[in-house]
Design a protein around this motif. Structure first.
Motif, PDB file in Angstrom:
ATOM      1  N   LYS A 112      -0.598  43.907  21.733  1.00  0.00           N
ATOM      2  CA  LYS A 112       0.053  44.766  22.728  1.00  0.00           C
ATOM      3  C   LYS A 112       1.383  45.309  22.213  1.00  0.00           C
ATOM      4  O   LYS A 112       1.698  46.489  22.367  1.00  0.00           O
ATOM      5  N   ALA A 113       2.148  44.425  21.550  1.00  0.00           N
ATOM      6  CA  ALA A 113       3.442  44.871  21.018  1.00  0.00           C
ATOM      7  C   ALA A 113       3.246  45.850  19.862  1.00  0.00           C
ATOM      8  O   ALA A 113       4.011  46.800  19.697  1.00  0.00           O
ATOM      9  N   ARG A 114       2.200  45.622  19.080  1.00  0.00           N
ATOM     10  CA  ARG A 114       1.942  46.557  17.962  1.00  0.00           C
ATOM     11  C   ARG A 114       1.557  47.932  18.496  1.00  0.00           C
ATOM     12  O   ARG A 114       2.001  48.957  17.983  1.00  0.00           O
ATOM     13  N   ILE A 115       0.727  47.941  19.537  1.00  0.00           N
ATOM     14  CA  ILE A 115       0.374  49.238  20.152  1.00  0.00           C
ATOM     15  C   ILE A 115       1.628  49.919  20.675  1.00  0.00           C
ATOM     16  O   ILE A 115       1.840  51.112  20.466  1.00  0.00           O
ATOM     17  N   ALA A 116       2.465  49.105  21.339  1.00  0.00           N
ATOM     18  CA  ALA A 116       3.680  49.693  21.918  1.00  0.00           C
ATOM     19  C   ALA A 116       4.545  50.319  20.831  1.00  0.00           C
ATOM     20  O   ALA A 116       5.075  51.421  20.991  1.00  0.00           O
ATOM     21  N   ALA A 117       4.666  49.613  19.688  1.00  0.00           N
ATOM     22  CA  ALA A 117       5.506  50.141  18.605  1.00  0.00           C
ATOM     23  C   ALA A 117       4.893  51.424  18.047  1.00  0.00           C
ATOM     24  O   ALA A 117       5.597  52.420  17.790  1.00  0.00           O
ATOM     25  N   THR A 118       3.560  51.411  17.859  1.00  0.00           N
ATOM     26  CA  THR A 118       2.891  52.611  17.326  1.00  0.00           C
ATOM     27  C   THR A 118       3.040  53.781  18.297  1.00  0.00           C
ATOM     28  O   THR A 118       3.339  54.912  17.904  1.00  0.00           O
TER      29      THR A 118
END
Ligand SMILES: Cc1cc2nc3c(=O)[nH]c(=O)nc-3n(C[C@H](O)[C@H](O)[C@H](O)COP(=O)(O)O)c2cc1C
Length: 254
Positions: A112-118
């Motif tokens: 979820k955090a990786r998606i948010a960063a992307t």
């Protein structure tokens, strides 16, 4: 000596020598790409992608799809900055509504955090996306629920062709909140539906197998919810149950 076959039946040189991905492999590995290298897309490659898009099926072969390409011209830049602003607004709302600032959304190592960063980077740098395409549908009748079926196959063809040539992209709905301004700026007539905003470019990451739900959850036989025992995922398939809590569709798993 047999007669020469007619020219149309002769084996030809491959007109797309850069197409190195098999059809099925391409279909199952075409991920949503939101991080792009700062490289333009060559006009030949872009033309090939649009050619593939234009070969899509449509009802009665009416071919109602049109593709408005936004690169570096003054109007294109203005349109891209309008859409970029809209993307940032929508993402900011989504961060709050889908809890990207809470729980696993703040732990840097979670999907979820990786998606948010992307996503954050995607919207912040939207104006730098190498090419933006607005696939449109020229209506020939009152809006009908099946109209999308005559434009979205073309969108997927575009993304698959991009994949085949070493590019990538993502279909988005970012234009929606600025549609009136966009229409005025680009002189898009009434009666033309803007079906999507597609971002395209050379991926920073890699394509790879997309993750979806298991086939047994998606394929029925002879009646709703009746299992189809033969409908099996290939060995090694990895799954996701990801999906947004709301019904409007994105992003599920980055
Ligand atoms: C109808 C539709 C609308 C979408 N809207 C957006 C969007 O507004 N922004 C975005 O970044 N991605 C959007 N996407 C991309 C999806 O999030 C993506 O296809 C999905 O998460 C699957 O990603 P994957 O193929 O990499 O697994 C959209 C996709 C579709 C088909």
């Amino acid at each position: 000596m047999p007669d020469e076959p007619p020219a149309g039946d002769r084996p030809r040189d491959n007109p797309w020598p850069d197409d190195v991905v098999g059809l099925l492999e391409g279909i199952v590995t075409t991920r949503a790409i939101r991080r792009f290298r700062p490289e333009p897309i060559g006009e030949n490659a872009l033309a090939t992608m649009l050619f593939a898009a234009s070969r899509a099926p449509s009802g009665s072969n009416r071919q109602p799809f049109r593709f408005l390409v936004l690169r570096d011209g003054p109007r294109a830049r203005a349109a891209r900055s309008l859409i970029g602003r809209a993307a940032r607004e929508q993402w900011a709302n989504k961060v709050v509504s889908d809890g990207y600032e809470r729980g696993s959304g703040v732990d840097v190592d979670t999907p979820k955090a990786r998606i948010a960063a992307t996503m954050a980077r995607f919207v912040e740098t939207f104006e730098d996306v190498p090419v933006v395409v607005l696939p449109c549908l020229v209506r020939y009748r009152e809006p009908n629920p099946s109209d999308g079926a005559s434009v979205y196959p073309a969108c997927q063809n575009l993304l698959l062709a991009a994949r085949a040539l070493g590019y990538g992209g993502v279909l988005t709905g970012w234009h929606r909140v600025v549609e009136p301004e966009l229409r005025r700026l680009l002189e898009i007539p009434d009666g033309v539906f803007i079906a999507a905003t597609i971002a395209l470019g050379r991926p920073e990451g890699r394509h790879g197998p997309v993750r979806r739900r298991p086939l047994r959850e998606m394929v029925f036989e002879d009646g709703w919810d009746e299992p189809a025992a033969w409908a099996l995922d290939p060995p090694g398939t990895r799954y996701t149950a990801a999906g947004p809590p709301t019904a409007d569709g994105w992003p599920s798993n980055g």
